[in-house]
Design a protein around this motif. Sequence first.
Motif, PDB file in Angstrom:
ATOM      1  N   ALA B 111     -46.251  29.387  61.555  1.00  0.00           N
ATOM      2  CA  ALA B 111     -46.953  30.671  61.676  1.00  0.00           C
ATOM      3  C   ALA B 111     -46.808  31.213  63.102  1.00  0.00           C
ATOM      4  CB  ALA B 111     -48.425  30.485  61.319  1.00  0.00           C
ATOM      5  N   MET B 112     -46.909  30.328  64.070  1.00  0.00           N
ATOM      6  CA  MET B 112     -46.749  30.770  65.460  1.00  0.00           C
ATOM      7  C   MET B 112     -45.325  31.238  65.724  1.00  0.00           C
ATOM      8  SD  MET B 112     -49.065  28.295  67.767  1.00  0.00           S
ATOM      9  CE  MET B 112     -50.839  28.279  67.552  1.00  0.00           C
ATOM     10  N   SER B 113     -44.370  30.516  65.158  1.00  0.00           N
ATOM     11  CA  SER B 113     -42.961  30.933  65.307  1.00  0.00           C
ATOM     12  C   SER B 113     -42.782  32.353  64.793  1.00  0.00           C
ATOM     13  CB  SER B 113     -42.044  30.027  64.485  1.00  0.00           C
ATOM     14  OG  SER B 113     -41.913  28.795  65.078  1.00  0.00           O
ATOM     15  N   VAL B 114     -43.312  32.579  63.594  1.00  0.00           N
ATOM     16  CA  VAL B 114     -43.157  33.892  62.971  1.00  0.00           C
ATOM     17  C   VAL B 114     -43.890  34.953  63.793  1.00  0.00           C
ATOM     18  CG1 VAL B 114     -43.683  35.260  60.913  1.00  0.00           C
ATOM     19  CG2 VAL B 114     -42.829  32.927  60.673  1.00  0.00           C
ATOM     20  N   ALA B 115     -45.113  34.602  64.207  1.00  0.00           N
ATOM     21  CA  ALA B 115     -45.919  35.561  64.963  1.00  0.00           C
ATOM     22  C   ALA B 115     -45.244  35.948  66.281  1.00  0.00           C
ATOM     23  CB  ALA B 115     -47.298  34.976  65.228  1.00  0.00           C
ATOM     24  N   LEU B 116     -44.516  35.013  66.858  1.00  0.00           N
ATOM     25  CA  LEU B 116     -43.805  35.304  68.108  1.00  0.00           C
ATOM     26  C   LEU B 116     -42.472  35.991  67.844  1.00  0.00           C
ATOM     27  CD1 LEU B 116     -44.106  32.091  70.347  1.00  0.00           C
ATOM     28  CD2 LEU B 116     -44.450  34.440  71.104  1.00  0.00           C
ATOM     29  N   ALA B 117     -41.735  35.410  66.890  1.00  0.00           N
ATOM     30  CA  ALA B 117     -40.336  35.800  66.736  1.00  0.00           C
ATOM     31  C   ALA B 117     -40.155  37.159  66.072  1.00  0.00           C
ATOM     32  CB  ALA B 117     -39.598  34.730  65.931  1.00  0.00           C
ATOM     33  N   VAL B 118     -40.908  37.425  65.022  1.00  0.00           N
ATOM     34  CA  VAL B 118     -40.659  38.654  64.261  1.00  0.00           C
ATOM     35  C   VAL B 118     -40.976  39.913  65.083  1.00  0.00           C
ATOM     36  CG1 VAL B 118     -41.285  39.954  62.187  1.00  0.00           C
ATOM     37  CG2 VAL B 118     -40.828  37.493  62.039  1.00  0.00           C
ATOM     38  N   PRO B 119     -42.160  40.012  65.690  1.00  0.00           N
ATOM     39  CA  PRO B 119     -42.417  41.219  66.506  1.00  0.00           C
ATOM     40  C   PRO B 119     -41.447  41.342  67.679  1.00  0.00           C
ATOM     41  CG  PRO B 119     -44.437  39.958  66.165  1.00  0.00           C
ATOM     42  CD  PRO B 119     -43.324  39.122  65.671  1.00  0.00           C
ATOM     43  N   LEU B 120     -41.203  40.230  68.350  1.00  0.00           N
ATOM     44  CA  LEU B 120     -40.332  40.286  69.529  1.00  0.00           C
ATOM     45  C   LEU B 120     -38.892  40.629  69.130  1.00  0.00           C
ATOM     46  CD1 LEU B 120     -40.848  39.983  72.514  1.00  0.00           C
ATOM     47  CD2 LEU B 120     -40.251  37.564  72.353  1.00  0.00           C
ATOM     48  N   GLY B 121     -38.420  40.008  68.050  1.00  0.00           N
ATOM     49  CA  GLY B 121     -37.066  40.293  67.568  1.00  0.00           C
ATOM     50  C   GLY B 121     -36.927  41.732  67.132  1.00  0.00           C
ATOM     51  N   THR B 122     -37.974  42.252  66.472  1.00  0.00           N
ATOM     52  CA  THR B 122     -37.947  43.647  66.002  1.00  0.00           C
ATOM     53  C   THR B 122     -37.920  44.610  67.189  1.00  0.00           C
ATOM     54  OG1 THR B 122     -39.234  42.946  64.097  1.00  0.00           O
ATOM     55  CG2 THR B 122     -39.152  45.304  64.533  1.00  0.00           C
ATOM     56  N   LEU B 123     -38.812  44.350  68.147  1.00  0.00           N
ATOM     57  CA  LEU B 123     -38.862  45.232  69.329  1.00  0.00           C
ATOM     58  C   LEU B 123     -37.562  45.168  70.122  1.00  0.00           C
ATOM     59  CD1 LEU B 123     -42.531  44.524  70.510  1.00  0.00           C
ATOM     60  CD2 LEU B 123     -41.623  46.670  69.592  1.00  0.00           C
ATOM     61  N   ALA B 124     -36.980  43.954  70.185  1.00  0.00           N
ATOM     62  CA  ALA B 124     -35.718  43.806  70.919  1.00  0.00           C
ATOM     63  C   ALA B 124     -34.619  44.651  70.271  1.00  0.00           C
ATOM     64  CB  ALA B 124     -35.316  42.337  70.957  1.00  0.00           C
ATOM     65  N   ALA B 125     -34.637  44.724  68.946  1.00  0.00           N
ATOM     66  CA  ALA B 125     -33.622  45.511  68.245  1.00  0.00           C
ATOM     67  C   ALA B 125     -33.879  47.001  68.403  1.00  0.00           C
ATOM     68  CB  ALA B 125     -33.615  45.121  66.761  1.00  0.00           C
ATOM     69  N   VAL B 126     -35.153  47.373  68.289  1.00  0.00           N
ATOM     70  CA  VAL B 126     -35.503  48.792  68.387  1.00  0.00           C
ATOM     71  C   VAL B 126     -35.199  49.318  69.797  1.00  0.00           C
ATOM     72  CG1 VAL B 126     -37.417  50.449  68.304  1.00  0.00           C
ATOM     73  CG2 VAL B 126     -37.204  48.680  66.537  1.00  0.00           C
ATOM     74  N   PHE B 127     -35.577  48.518  70.792  1.00  0.00           N
ATOM     75  CA  PHE B 127     -35.317  48.932  72.191  1.00  0.00           C
ATOM     76  C   PHE B 127     -34.132  48.152  72.746  1.00  0.00           C
ATOM     77  CE2 PHE B 127     -39.898  49.474  71.386  1.00  0.00           C
ATOM     78  CZ  PHE B 127     -39.990  50.847  71.530  1.00  0.00           C
ATOM     79  N   ARG B 128     -33.043  48.259  72.049  1.00  0.00           N
ATOM     80  CA  ARG B 128     -31.845  47.495  72.395  1.00  0.00           C
ATOM     81  C   ARG B 128     -31.421  47.757  73.841  1.00  0.00           C
ATOM     82  NH1 ARG B 128     -26.137  47.844  69.117  1.00  0.00           N
ATOM     83  NH2 ARG B 128     -25.197  46.018  70.065  1.00  0.00           N
ATOM     84  N   ASN B 129     -31.137  46.646  74.529  1.00  0.00           N
ATOM     85  CA  ASN B 129     -30.710  46.668  75.944  1.00  0.00           C
ATOM     86  C   ASN B 129     -31.802  47.150  76.898  1.00  0.00           C
ATOM     87  OD1 ASN B 129     -28.189  45.580  75.480  1.00  0.00           O
ATOM     88  ND2 ASN B 129     -27.316  47.591  74.971  1.00  0.00           N
ATOM     89  N   GLY B 130     -33.016  47.298  76.404  1.00  0.00           N
ATOM     90  CA  GLY B 130     -34.143  47.629  77.269  1.00  0.00           C
ATOM     91  C   GLY B 130     -34.768  46.360  77.821  1.00  0.00           C
TER      92      GLY B 130
END
Lengths: 528, 310
Positions: B111-130
């Motif tokens: 659950a912690m993996s998902v809670a960390l990884a999914v939002p961060l991975g999504t934001l990283a993609a949305v704000f690519r190279n930011g």
Amino acid sequence: MEGKLRSGQVNRRRFVQAVAAGATVAGSLPAVGTSAQTDGVVRIGVSEDGYRTDERANIGFYPLNTGIFESLVTLTNDYQIEPLLAESWEFVEPNTWRIVLRQGVSFHDGTPFNADAVKYTMGRIASNGGGVMGLGPESCVIVDDFTVEITPDRPNRRFMQQIGHPNNSILPVDLNPAESRNGTGPFREVEYVVADHYTVETNTEYWGDKPEIDGIVFSFYPDPTARMLALQAGDVDMITDVARPSAGQIEQMGATLMKSPVGAYEAMYIQLHGEEPYHLGSDPAIREAIGLAIDREVIVQNAWQGNAEPGYTMIPPAILGDSVSLVAEPAYDLEKAKSILEEAGWVGDDVREKDGTPLKLVIINGYGTAADHGTVPEILQAQLREAGIELEIVQTPDTATYEQRLAVGEGDLWLEAGGQNDGNPGFLPELLFSSPEEGGDPESTMYGRAFAPGEIFDDQIAISQAAVEVADVQEAAAVGMNILINEVHVVVPLCGFYRMIGASERIASFDLHPSGVNQKWTSLKLNG
Amino acid sequence: MGMFILRRLLLLIPIWIGISLLAFLLASLTPGDPARLILQRELGHQPNTEQVEEARERLGLNDPLPVQYLRWLGNAATGDLGNSYRNGAPVLDSLADRFPATLKMAGLGLAMSVALAVPLGTLAAVFRNGPIDHFSRIFALVGAAMPGFWVAYLLILLFSVNLGWLPVAGSSTWKHIILPAVTLGIAGSASLMRVTRSEMLENLGLDYVRTARSKGLTSSAVIVRHALRNALIPLTTILGMRFAGMLGGAVIVETIFSWPGVGKLMIDAIFDRDYPMIQGFVIFMGTVTLIINLIVDIGYGLIDPRVRAH
């Protein structure tokens, strides 16, 4: 300061400091945490929970001896036996021990301790194979309420030295330690949570000297680093089994490092009877040279950071009593090692050779596990190279793999660590170096097949087995050790190990036993 | 869907038998005599020949291997995995006692993996190279590079030794589960985050996202309700595998934190050549993994109709 932090008063600056400290684990060792404990209960971090729950159940007494149960005799810090539930004993020829039991002792539930309990316990040991004592179902006979006669199934004059092992703790009739714990000891059980903790409280009705603390909570920490961090965090007041290489950190963190007398050893055995290519140990010159080429002080300082002693016997010196002087201290003399090899025809500037055979040996590291020996194999490799001996190191990950190799004799040198848990000085020498029985199981007699020096040593074992007086046993064991180390050169003792504990400032004093399973917690005293 | 599940269930039978054979052979063919090792532990020293022989007879180790296997398989099929050589306790009871602790820790870790990884991975993609993308890259790199035991010690130093907020190890209160779960969570989140990021990047460039935007949907609705939902499909499989891995492979974390799970039980069993426990563990974890895979397959089928069709 730590107390404030624990109560939640953490500001941002403090948090950042803590993060920084966490990021530099190796470099920063905050002082040991202040314990929140204010009563007389001591919290001790011990290694893993190793209790059994089957017909050999040993909860409460082995390997962690919580002080709930007691044996007939106890082992002093110098491995001599003292009365405990047995008040006195005498040997009756040909093979019987008449034991007079202590009167006025009760189990924690109020049941009086008497000969029935001893008979039940001896019967339980017999039904589980009889132990090293060789007990049979009819071995224990009740003479009266407080006298028993015990006759092992085979001649055994070391019975009293063996029976003190905590695994032979006296149980009340019909008690199954897997279900409940009811002993005569100075502590009584409060709670046992498998693999987590074991809580005991002081037995206020104890027949002997009562503990000066209210109780103990033993918490199981299988990982030695976590155990040390628990002391540092103030989760426990004391930790046992401090890892030798990191013992220095205990004092760096402001805790006290306590040391026991030597009770364990590290030694190397040289195979005497190997077949090619593991046959070079049969050359006495090579064996003697190996012993002379090893500087034990370097091993102690470099592999164990000074937390050991140079070893000159394999078994704890104290167990040999005055006879310890019969074991000559092996010398470090590199030049002599070289000249012995030269005289034996092993010559050469780099790796020595004789008749085209290079002086190359294989060391098997080791018993119990390779990890137990740290960097010792590499140090030995470097030291023996100085004498012109090349050493190949083979690591065995666990005891099973090590023994598998020993059973087929694939190795020249064998690196082992071991300890002594009972009072029989002849036990380890006999077990490891007696001549193997004709037709015996190769795996069971693997030590004898590889290392037994033969009659010269077996004679001493026979003397030790036949002797009734402890001094005679000690003398025979010491002479036997000297043969192994200084005459046949099959054993190269390296280090003597003492036990170490880390203690917070709550602990005022503690008498640390060299054998962990024989530890007596009644000696714990608190400050204030 | 019913046929799909039935097919998957039938496939489990030969796999389960294969696992049982592997478990039995791996344990039995490893070097070392369990009788001797058990006696050594029990006596605290080397046993003699008679003691070893008596123990071998008692443990049934003198029987031929096929006899031992068939006896074990027959018992295992009825839920009897034998008794541990090490402590004498029934293997199934030991596993049943310990498994909930592992399940709890792995569940929270996942659950912690998902809670960390999914939002961060999504934001990283949305704000690519930011900055968030750069941070996530560093986090993934560090998370993947740091061994679990090191993370565990760092967390103990920070939260137990320095801040005094959490206990170092143990299992008796709710506080004890936090550090082991976070350790597992950090280890698991690194790769999960990178997968989320790449899946999101792929989905954000597809036509259906452009269509959604052109329909006038808000940016967050497009990302969460459309792109993320599709990106999560491959994550389901990865999560299933990771969860199974956490259940069986949290040995180091369990040892450091004195967490009474099955991982530590297994390591002790291996060192002691406790065959019944090793075999029982492998068959038990194999069964659990098969069940997780089955659930993932069914879930995948529910999410993506194309899977059912194939």
